[in-house]
Write a protein that holds these residues in place. Structure first.
Motif, PDB file in Angstrom:
ATOM      1  N   ASP A   1       0.833  -1.211   0.000  1.00 34.55           N
ATOM      2  CA  ASP A   1       0.000   0.000   0.000  1.00 34.55           C
ATOM      3  C   ASP A   1       0.866   1.260   0.000  1.00 34.55           C
ATOM      4  OD1 ASP A   1      -2.378  -1.434  -0.009  1.00 34.55           O
ATOM      5  OD2 ASP A   1      -2.662  -1.296   2.172  1.00 34.55           O
ATOM      6  N   ARG A   2       1.895   1.278   0.852  1.00 25.32           N
ATOM      7  CA  ARG A   2       2.780   2.439   0.917  1.00 25.32           C
ATOM      8  C   ARG A   2       3.509   2.642  -0.406  1.00 25.32           C
ATOM      9  NH1 ARG A   2       8.004   2.664   1.539  1.00 25.32           N
ATOM     10  NH2 ARG A   2       8.193   0.571   2.422  1.00 25.32           N
ATOM     11  N   ARG A   3       4.054   1.558  -0.946  1.00 26.79           N
ATOM     12  CA  ARG A   3       4.775   1.660  -2.218  1.00 26.79           C
ATOM     13  C   ARG A   3       3.847   2.087  -3.352  1.00 26.79           C
ATOM     14  NH1 ARG A   3       7.718  -3.176  -3.904  1.00 26.79           N
ATOM     15  NH2 ARG A   3       8.796  -1.730  -5.276  1.00 26.79           N
ATOM     16  N   TRP A   4       2.604   1.607  -3.331  1.00 22.81           N
ATOM     17  CA  TRP A   4       1.635   1.999  -4.355  1.00 22.81           C
ATOM     18  C   TRP A   4       1.367   3.496  -4.277  1.00 22.81           C
ATOM     19  CZ3 TRP A   4      -0.031   0.862  -8.853  1.00 22.81           C
ATOM     20  CH2 TRP A   4      -1.166   1.483  -9.348  1.00 22.81           C
ATOM     21  N   ASN A   5       1.148   4.022  -3.068  1.00 21.55           N
ATOM     22  CA  ASN A   5       0.880   5.455  -2.911  1.00 21.55           C
ATOM     23  C   ASN A   5       2.071   6.299  -3.350  1.00 21.55           C
ATOM     24  OD1 ASN A   5      -1.773   5.236  -1.997  1.00 21.55           O
ATOM     25  ND2 ASN A   5      -1.114   4.898   0.109  1.00 21.55           N
ATOM     26  N   GLU A   6       3.270   5.860  -3.030  1.00 19.29           N
ATOM     27  CA  GLU A   6       4.471   6.577  -3.470  1.00 19.29           C
ATOM     28  C   GLU A   6       4.565   6.562  -4.996  1.00 19.29           C
ATOM     29  OE1 GLU A   6       7.608   4.520  -1.434  1.00 19.29           O
ATOM     30  OE2 GLU A   6       7.194   5.533   0.472  1.00 19.29           O
ATOM     31  N   LEU A   7       4.316   5.406  -5.588  1.00 16.28           N
ATOM     32  CA  LEU A   7       4.379   5.277  -7.038  1.00 16.28           C
ATOM     33  C   LEU A   7       3.340   6.156  -7.720  1.00 16.28           C
ATOM     34  CD1 LEU A   7       5.705   3.839  -9.453  1.00 16.28           C
ATOM     35  CD2 LEU A   7       4.004   2.041  -9.189  1.00 16.28           C
ATOM     36  N   LEU A   8       2.149   6.208  -7.155  1.00 16.60           N
ATOM     37  CA  LEU A   8       1.099   7.056  -7.727  1.00 16.60           C
ATOM     38  C   LEU A   8       1.521   8.517  -7.783  1.00 16.60           C
ATOM     39  CD1 LEU A   8      -2.439   6.015  -6.444  1.00 16.60           C
ATOM     40  CD2 LEU A   8      -1.551   5.996  -8.775  1.00 16.60           C
ATOM     41  N   GLN A   9       2.146   8.998  -6.726  1.00 16.92           N
ATOM     42  CA  GLN A   9       2.616  10.386  -6.707  1.00 16.92           C
ATOM     43  C   GLN A   9       3.660  10.621  -7.800  1.00 16.92           C
ATOM     44  OE1 GLN A   9       1.133  12.793  -4.997  1.00 16.92           O
ATOM     45  NE2 GLN A   9      -0.232  11.179  -4.277  1.00 16.92           N
ATOM     46  N   GLU A  10       4.566   9.679  -7.959  1.00 19.37           N
ATOM     47  CA  GLU A  10       5.591   9.797  -8.996  1.00 19.37           C
ATOM     48  C   GLU A  10       4.968   9.803 -10.388  1.00 19.37           C
ATOM     49  OE1 GLU A  10       8.010   6.416  -8.110  1.00 19.37           O
ATOM     50  OE2 GLU A  10       8.682   7.253  -6.207  1.00 19.37           O
ATOM     51  N   VAL A  11       4.033   8.904 -10.615  1.00 14.23           N
ATOM     52  CA  VAL A  11       3.390   8.802 -11.926  1.00 14.23           C
ATOM     53  C   VAL A  11       2.597  10.074 -12.224  1.00 14.23           C
ATOM     54  CG1 VAL A  11       1.617   7.559 -13.234  1.00 14.23           C
ATOM     55  CG2 VAL A  11       3.366   6.289 -12.007  1.00 14.23           C
ATOM     56  N   ARG A  12       1.947  10.648 -11.233  1.00 13.38           N
ATOM     57  CA  ARG A  12       1.182  11.894 -11.456  1.00 13.38           C
ATOM     58  C   ARG A  12       2.075  13.005 -11.972  1.00 13.38           C
ATOM     59  NH1 ARG A  12      -2.127  11.068  -6.072  1.00 13.38           N
ATOM     60  NH2 ARG A  12      -3.918   9.983  -6.953  1.00 13.38           N
ATOM     61  N   VAL A  13       3.257  13.140 -11.396  1.00 16.38           N
ATOM     62  CA  VAL A  13       4.191  14.175 -11.838  1.00 16.38           C
ATOM     63  C   VAL A  13       4.622  13.909 -13.274  1.00 16.38           C
ATOM     64  CG1 VAL A  13       6.500  15.122 -11.469  1.00 16.38           C
ATOM     65  CG2 VAL A  13       5.004  14.712  -9.512  1.00 16.38           C
ATOM     66  N   ALA A  14       5.029  12.686 -13.563  1.00 17.14           N
ATOM     67  CA  ALA A  14       5.497  12.341 -14.908  1.00 17.14           C
ATOM     68  C   ALA A  14       4.381  12.463 -15.937  1.00 17.14           C
ATOM     69  CB  ALA A  14       6.085  10.937 -14.914  1.00 17.14           C
ATOM     70  N   GLN A  15       3.179  12.001 -15.596  1.00 20.34           N
ATOM     71  CA  GLN A  15       2.050  12.053 -16.533  1.00 20.34           C
ATOM     72  C   GLN A  15       1.720  13.487 -16.931  1.00 20.34           C
ATOM     73  OE1 GLN A  15      -1.237  10.059 -14.667  1.00 20.34           O
ATOM     74  NE2 GLN A  15      -0.820   8.132 -15.706  1.00 20.34           N
ATOM     75  N   THR A  16       1.769  14.395 -15.981  1.00 20.56           N
ATOM     76  CA  THR A  16       1.443  15.788 -16.282  1.00 20.56           C
ATOM     77  C   THR A  16       2.390  16.350 -17.336  1.00 20.56           C
ATOM     78  OG1 THR A  16       0.554  16.106 -14.072  1.00 20.56           O
ATOM     79  CG2 THR A  16       1.134  18.091 -15.299  1.00 20.56           C
ATOM     80  N   GLY A  17       3.682  16.141 -17.124  1.00 21.08           N
ATOM     81  CA  GLY A  17       4.660  16.626 -18.094  1.00 21.08           C
ATOM     82  C   GLY A  17       4.501  15.983 -19.453  1.00 21.08           C
ATOM     83  N   VAL A  18       4.267  14.687 -19.465  1.00 26.15           N
ATOM     84  CA  VAL A  18       4.105  13.964 -20.733  1.00 26.15           C
ATOM     85  C   VAL A  18       2.858  14.436 -21.461  1.00 26.15           C
ATOM     86  CG1 VAL A  18       3.591  11.694 -21.713  1.00 26.15           C
ATOM     87  CG2 VAL A  18       5.413  11.949 -20.054  1.00 26.15           C
ATOM     88  N   GLN A  19       1.770  14.636 -20.748  1.00 29.08           N
ATOM     89  CA  GLN A  19       0.529  15.074 -21.380  1.00 29.08           C
ATOM     90  C   GLN A  19       0.695  16.449 -22.020  1.00 29.08           C
ATOM     91  OE1 GLN A  19      -2.133  14.655 -18.071  1.00 29.08           O
ATOM     92  NE2 GLN A  19      -2.671  12.556 -18.602  1.00 29.08           N
ATOM     93  N   ILE A  20       1.395  17.338 -21.344  1.00 28.18           N
ATOM     94  CA  ILE A  20       1.629  18.676 -21.908  1.00 28.18           C
ATOM     95  C   ILE A  20       2.514  18.579 -23.142  1.00 28.18           C
ATOM     96  CG2 ILE A  20       2.751  20.898 -21.471  1.00 28.18           C
ATOM     97  CD1 ILE A  20       1.783  20.566 -18.512  1.00 28.18           C
TER      98      ILE A  20
END
Length: 163
Positions: free
Chosen positions: A20-39
């Protein structure tokens, strides 16, 4: 509690809590990367509709197509963890989901590096028209590799086994 005379490493958490902890950490990382990629991907998609696009030579068009394909692949890899999680939720596969989502995210970061390099190469090639472009792009890619991969790898080895 650790037996007397031994030192316990890491956190005191169950495998499920760790996942659960690793999933939440990964989600935060993916959110940052996804935003940049989408732009970046959004801007790449609009280029073909600009008045200057028909004036590009065949080499620049090829670089553009490769860049768009890399951007699409990057988007797929970085959205992959979300769909993976959604499709396996409720099947008691959280540790495996975290492992696969982590792999997809790393693939997405590598593809992002290629996308940024390709986009930078295309833009500088059109803007500068000189032999310095490959050197500039190589220098920038080296910087990204150091920031994204080199420093974390060095830190992992430097501080391995130290608490």
């Amino acid at each position: 509690m650790a037996p007397s005379g031994t030192q316990r490493e890491g956190r005191d958490e169950s495998p499920e809590e760790r996942a659960d902890r690793r999933w939440n950490e990964l989600l935060q990382e993916v959110r940052v990367a996804q935003t940049g990629v989408q732009i970046l991907f959004g801007f790449l998609l609009t280029v073909v509709f600009t008045p200057q696009f028909p004036k590009l030579g065949s080499t620049d068009r090829t670089i553009y197509v490769v860049t768009v394909l890399l951007g699409a692949a990057t988007t797929g890899a970085l959205v992959g963890p979300v769909s993976f999680h959604r499709l396996v939720t409720g099947h008691r596969l959280k540790p495996q989901t975290v492992a696969w989502a982590s792999r997809l995210t790393l693939v997405g970061v590598v593809l992002l590096l290629a996308t940024v390099a390709s986009a930078l190469y295309l833009v500088l090639r059109i803007a500068m028209h000189n032999a310095a472009v490959p050197w500039l792009v190589t220098g920038f890619v080296t910087w990204l590799v150091l920031c994204w991969f080199g420093l974390p790898t060095w830190a992992r080895h430097r501080y391995a086994g130290k608490s």
